[in-house]
Design a protein around this motif. Structure first.
Motif, PDB file in Angstrom:
ATOM      1  N   ARG A 108     -35.392  30.128  41.154  1.00 19.68           N
ATOM      2  CA  ARG A 108     -36.311  30.303  40.024  1.00 19.68           C
ATOM      3  C   ARG A 108     -37.649  29.623  40.324  1.00 19.68           C
ATOM      4  NH1 ARG A 108     -35.523  28.178  33.838  1.00 19.68           N
ATOM      5  NH2 ARG A 108     -37.342  29.247  33.027  1.00 19.68           N
ATOM      6  N   ALA A 109     -37.607  28.463  40.935  1.00 18.62           N
ATOM      7  CA  ALA A 109     -38.834  27.750  41.298  1.00 18.62           C
ATOM      8  C   ALA A 109     -39.625  28.532  42.342  1.00 18.62           C
ATOM      9  CB  ALA A 109     -38.509  26.355  41.824  1.00 18.62           C
ATOM     10  N   ILE A 110     -38.930  29.154  43.279  1.00 18.02           N
ATOM     11  CA  ILE A 110     -39.609  29.947  44.305  1.00 18.02           C
ATOM     12  C   ILE A 110     -40.258  31.177  43.675  1.00 18.02           C
ATOM     13  CG2 ILE A 110     -39.337  31.201  46.483  1.00 18.02           C
ATOM     14  CD1 ILE A 110     -38.898  28.167  46.707  1.00 18.02           C
ATOM     15  N   ARG A 111     -39.564  31.808  42.746  1.00 20.15           N
ATOM     16  CA  ARG A 111     -40.148  32.963  42.049  1.00 20.15           C
ATOM     17  C   ARG A 111     -41.363  32.546  41.226  1.00 20.15           C
ATOM     18  NH1 ARG A 111     -34.686  34.379  41.985  1.00 20.15           N
ATOM     19  NH2 ARG A 111     -34.307  33.386  39.986  1.00 20.15           N
ATOM     20  N   GLN A 112     -41.316  31.357  40.659  1.00 17.25           N
ATOM     21  CA  GLN A 112     -42.461  30.841  39.903  1.00 17.25           C
ATOM     22  C   GLN A 112     -43.662  30.633  40.836  1.00 17.25           C
ATOM     23  OE1 GLN A 112     -41.772  27.036  38.066  1.00 17.25           O
ATOM     24  NE2 GLN A 112     -43.576  27.191  36.765  1.00 17.25           N
ATOM     25  N   ILE A 113     -43.404  30.087  42.003  1.00 15.80           N
ATOM     26  CA  ILE A 113     -44.473  29.911  42.993  1.00 15.80           C
ATOM     27  C   ILE A 113     -45.049  31.263  43.381  1.00 15.80           C
ATOM     28  CG2 ILE A 113     -44.937  29.225  45.385  1.00 15.80           C
ATOM     29  CD1 ILE A 113     -42.881  26.944  44.936  1.00 15.80           C
ATOM     30  N   GLU A 114     -44.169  32.241  43.588  1.00 16.93           N
ATOM     31  CA  GLU A 114     -44.628  33.584  43.955  1.00 16.93           C
ATOM     32  C   GLU A 114     -45.546  34.153  42.875  1.00 16.93           C
ATOM     33  OE1 GLU A 114     -42.981  38.031  45.054  1.00 16.93           O
ATOM     34  OE2 GLU A 114     -41.780  36.709  43.797  1.00 16.93           O
ATOM     35  N   ARG A 115     -45.152  34.015  41.623  1.00 17.19           N
ATOM     36  CA  ARG A 115     -45.986  34.538  40.525  1.00 17.19           C
ATOM     37  C   ARG A 115     -47.350  33.864  40.493  1.00 17.19           C
ATOM     38  NH1 ARG A 115     -41.024  34.538  37.925  1.00 17.19           N
ATOM     39  NH2 ARG A 115     -41.415  32.516  36.987  1.00 17.19           N
ATOM     40  N   HIS A 116     -47.363  32.548  40.628  1.00 16.31           N
ATOM     41  CA  HIS A 116     -48.635  31.818  40.599  1.00 16.31           C
ATOM     42  C   HIS A 116     -49.519  32.205  41.784  1.00 16.31           C
ATOM     43  CE1 HIS A 116     -48.255  29.134  37.164  1.00 16.31           C
ATOM     44  NE2 HIS A 116     -46.984  28.970  37.490  1.00 16.31           N
ATOM     45  N   LEU A 117     -48.911  32.342  42.945  1.00 14.53           N
ATOM     46  CA  LEU A 117     -49.694  32.737  44.120  1.00 14.53           C
ATOM     47  C   LEU A 117     -50.245  34.148  43.962  1.00 14.53           C
ATOM     48  CD1 LEU A 117     -47.527  31.281  47.016  1.00 14.53           C
ATOM     49  CD2 LEU A 117     -49.906  30.684  46.505  1.00 14.53           C
ATOM     50  N   SER A 118     -49.453  35.034  43.408  1.00 12.96           N
ATOM     51  CA  SER A 118     -49.890  36.415  43.224  1.00 12.96           C
ATOM     52  C   SER A 118     -51.099  36.487  42.287  1.00 12.96           C
ATOM     53  CB  SER A 118     -48.736  37.249  42.677  1.00 12.96           C
ATOM     54  OG  SER A 118     -49.119  38.577  42.504  1.00 12.96           O
ATOM     55  N   VAL A 119     -51.014  35.803  41.164  1.00 11.79           N
ATOM     56  CA  VAL A 119     -52.125  35.778  40.208  1.00 11.79           C
ATOM     57  C   VAL A 119     -53.334  35.083  40.827  1.00 11.79           C
ATOM     58  CG1 VAL A 119     -52.884  34.812  37.998  1.00 11.79           C
ATOM     59  CG2 VAL A 119     -50.643  35.913  38.185  1.00 11.79           C
TER      60      VAL A 119
END
Length: 83
Positions: A35-46
């Motif tokens: 879940r933390a990795i997916r959160q990082i992915e979302r922040h990086l994408s935005v």
């Protein structure tokens, strides 16, 4: 999350060592799971979209972080599926 601080420092400095990237993602997973990795992915994408819109010189590095994060997620998903 410490990972965000490491990524921000990397973007400010303009470089990221592959070992640092991998260790950051491992530490984030240890702290908060995938879940933390997916959160990082979302922040990086935005964040990447915002950097690209401004034609920021660190956009390629942000893209590299995002690609590494996505590759990490795929690898972890495959590993869990194989077990």
């Amino acid at each position: 999350m410490r990972a965000f601080d490491i990524i921000a420092a990397s973007l400010r400095s303009g470089h990221a060592h592959p070992t640092t990237v991998l260790n950051t993602l491992i530490e984030a997973e240890n702290e908060g799971g995938l879940r933390a990795i997916r959160q990082i992915e979302r922040h990086l994408s935005v964040g990447l979209r915002a950097l690209q819109d401004r034609q920021h010189p660190q956009s390629p590095l942000a893209q590299a972080w995002l690609n590494a994060t996505r590759a990490y997620l795929v690898t972890q998903a495959e590993r869990r599926h194989a077990v």
